[in-house]
Design an enzyme around this catalytic site. Structure first.
Site, mmCIF file in Angstrom:
data_model
loop_
_atom_site.group_PDB
_atom_site.id
_atom_site.type_symbol
_atom_site.label_atom_id
_atom_site.label_comp_id
_atom_site.label_asym_id
_atom_site.label_seq_id
_atom_site.Cartn_x
_atom_site.Cartn_y
_atom_site.Cartn_z
ATOM 1 N N GLU A 6 15.004 -15.430 -0.082
ATOM 2 C CA GLU A 6 15.387 -16.506 0.825
ATOM 3 C C GLU A 6 14.328 -17.602 0.898
ATOM 4 O O GLU A 6 14.599 -18.693 1.404
ATOM 5 C CB GLU A 6 15.609 -15.952 2.237
ATOM 6 C CG GLU A 6 16.744 -14.941 2.344
ATOM 7 C CD GLU A 6 16.801 -14.321 3.725
ATOM 8 O OE1 GLU A 6 16.197 -14.908 4.668
ATOM 9 O OE2 GLU A 6 17.434 -13.256 3.885
ATOM 10 N N ASP A 21 0.826 -1.193 0.000
ATOM 11 C CA ASP A 21 0.000 0.000 0.000
ATOM 12 C C ASP A 21 0.872 1.260 0.000
ATOM 13 O O ASP A 21 1.883 1.327 0.712
ATOM 14 C CB ASP A 21 -0.887 -0.016 1.259
ATOM 15 C CG ASP A 21 -1.881 1.111 1.305
ATOM 16 O OD1 ASP A 21 -2.731 1.176 0.402
ATOM 17 O OD2 ASP A 21 -1.819 1.918 2.256
#
Length: 540
Positions: free
Chosen positions: A274, A211
């Site tokens: 990751e 956002d």
């Protein structure tokens, strides 16, 4: 004109060409009968979304919140608001969606928190100059006794972007006064949000819609905004008036799109890397140009950025062609794929924007079919597959902070409630299967929606819902096509392009034109030997 696209793509990058469906939790499905949608309600309707053919869902905020801005005022980023359910409900939703082959993208709100967040409450208690206040943007006021705001910035929701606290300092809120902006120059803020990312990635979410992605950093001096003489000053990202967003180009905006914001997304890129399964991010960035939008999707930053130019384009072949060409030109240098979107929870539904009634629906279907043929990801907003229009919500029922902050001024904003009315599922009267019981939901539904319910449209092969299912299925025939778009000049009112074996033609005019040669794959309205106005067709 041929538009080449050569992104550095790997087979598991599911988001590059996905159809992603936005779920606004309050208004999608209510499982417990309180009139507000919830996570168990979403879970119960996931088979419907699988049947629609979408690849992923993006869920607007469900975190703990006082709900002053319907969840975009977050008080705890690592818990579910009881209004929507529990963390266990979130886990069940994720597992069910994944079992159905649907990815889940959640909303993240990093520009501001709720004023009820523990950090802001600590800042108020600690006082000026404290480490706690340094997590937000507190400043001394101007004028006698500091009685005036620190600068002239306005809130997106109307009025000043500054509120004063009891000890005399002012805090910045680019949105509602209950949404204080974080100071992203404080490393504690970045560390906290990395923890939030990992919390949800560990639970299995597939990505984040970010956002106000362009708003995290403000120009460090917090100088006044320069407004040309004769122009009205606005709060920047005016989500209530699409015309004002078009006019944002080349405006002085020291509160938006600062270069330091890109360091945040480089850090997040490393975190997501990751994790397995190719997790993604998509930026809500109301930037001033395709070029500034493209900066958010460089190789080491975000996966995607919403392409609001398509949403903002006027109904004309020239406008649409300009969006297509400028989008691909801007993204070419950064090797990114575009996104396309026509509606969301912040803007007037596109059936209404295109004129409403039969004409608005015809144009909406045609624009959607055209959008689905373009390379990149397509974002749909709940209810558009039913052909829903903007609802004229009565003033006494409006809840949007833009309305509440401006209703007593000379220029009140209607707000965004009209695109957030709960969607109809079944039956002949409210709440149309939205939840158990017979009461109106949190925003009242119109009395004439019986013919628009999922149940009614599933029985009609010519319904908008049936069209969306066919269109999304037809899109899969293009997935093996090269992401090369060849623009064609077939006439003034026609947007036309070729992608692989498929030619797409959108007639933005009012008069029929001869249908080009080829087998009709799908059309947004019936076609014969001519292509009617406000109609699109795919030809093989």
């Amino acid at each position: 004109m041929t538009i080449e696209q050569t992104p550095a793509e790997t087979p598991d990058e599911w988001w590059r060409h996905a159809v992603i469906y936005q779920v606004y939790p309050r208004s999608f499905a209510d499982a417990d009968g309180d009139g507000v949608g919830d996570l168990p309600g979403i879970t119960s309707r996931l088979p419907y979304l699988a049947g629609l053919g979408v690849d992923a869902i993006w869920i607007s905020p469900f975190y703990r919140s006082p709900q002053h801005d319907h969840g975009y005022d977050v008080s705890d980023y690592c818990d579910i608001d009881p209004l929507f359910g529990s963390l266990e409900d979130a886990d069940t939703l994720l597992a069910t969606a994944h079992d159905l082959g649907i990815k889940v993208v959640v909303d993240l709100v990093p520009n501001h928190s709720s004023d009820q967040h523990a950090w802001f409450q600590a800042a108020l208690a600690a006082g000026p100059g404290s480490p706690e206040r340094a997590r937000y943007i507190f400043r001394e006021g101007r004028g006698e006794g500091g009685s005036l705001p620190p600068n002239n910035w306005l809130s997106v929701f109307g009025g000043s972007a500054w509120d004063r606290v009891e000890d005399g300092q002012w805090y910045l809120h680019l949105f509602d006064s209950s949404q204080p902006d974080f100071d992203w120059r404080n490393p504690e803020v970045g560390d906290m949000f990395e923890d939030v990312l990992r919390f949800w990635l560990d639970r299995g979410v597939d990505g984040f819609r970010v956002d106000v992605a362009h708003g995290l950093f403000k120009e460090e001096s917090l100088r006044d905004q320069v407004v040309p003489e004769g122009e009205p000053q606005r709060g920047g990202t005016d989500v209530n008036a699409t015309q004002s967003m078009v006019e944002r180009t080349d405006r002085d905006e020291p509160m938006w799109d600062q270069p330091e914001v890109h360091d945040v997304y480089r850090r997040w890129h490393k975190v997501l890397a990751e994790y397995d399964g190719d997790r993604m991010t998509v930026a809500e960035a109301w930037t001033q140009s395709p070029e500034s939008m493209a900066r958010f999707v460089r190789d080491d930053e975000m996966s995607q950025s919403f392409n609001f130019s398509w949403l903002l384009a006027a109904w004309s072949a020239a406008s649409f062609e300009n969006v297509v060409t400028s989008t691909f030109e801007a993204l070419e240098e950064v090797h990114a794929d575009p996104t396309w979107v026509l509606s969301n929870h912040d803007v007037v539904r596109h059936v209404t924007r295109y004129g409403g009634g039969e004409q608005g629906l015809a144009r909406a279907r045609a624009a959607t079919l055209t959008m689905l043929a373009l390379p990149g990801s397509a974002y749909l907003y709940q209810g558009e597959e039913l052909g829903l229009e903007q609802v004229d919500v009565a003033p006494e029922h409006r809840t949007d902070p833009g309305w509440l902050r401006t209703k007593d001024t000379d220029a009140p904003e209607v707000g965004r409630d009209g695109c957030r009315v709960p969607i109809p599922w079944s039956g002949s009267e409210p709440p149309y299967g939205f939840g158990p019981g017979s009461e109106q939901p949190w925003l009242p539904q119109p009395a004439d929606w019986a013919g628009l319910t999922v149940e009614a449209q599933e029985a009609d092969p010519d319904s908008t819902l049936a069209f969306y299912r066919r269109a999304i299925a037809a899109r899969r025939t293009l997935l093996g096509s090269p992401p090369t778009v060849e623009m064609l000049d077939l006439g003034e009112d026609l947007l036309a392009f070729r992608r692989g074996e498929v030619t797409v033609v959108l007639n933005c005019g009012s008069a029929p034109v001869p249908l080009p040669a080829g087998e009709v794959v799908i059309s947004s309205a019936p076609v014969t030997d001519s292509l009617p106005g406000d109609t699109a067709v795919w030809l093989r």
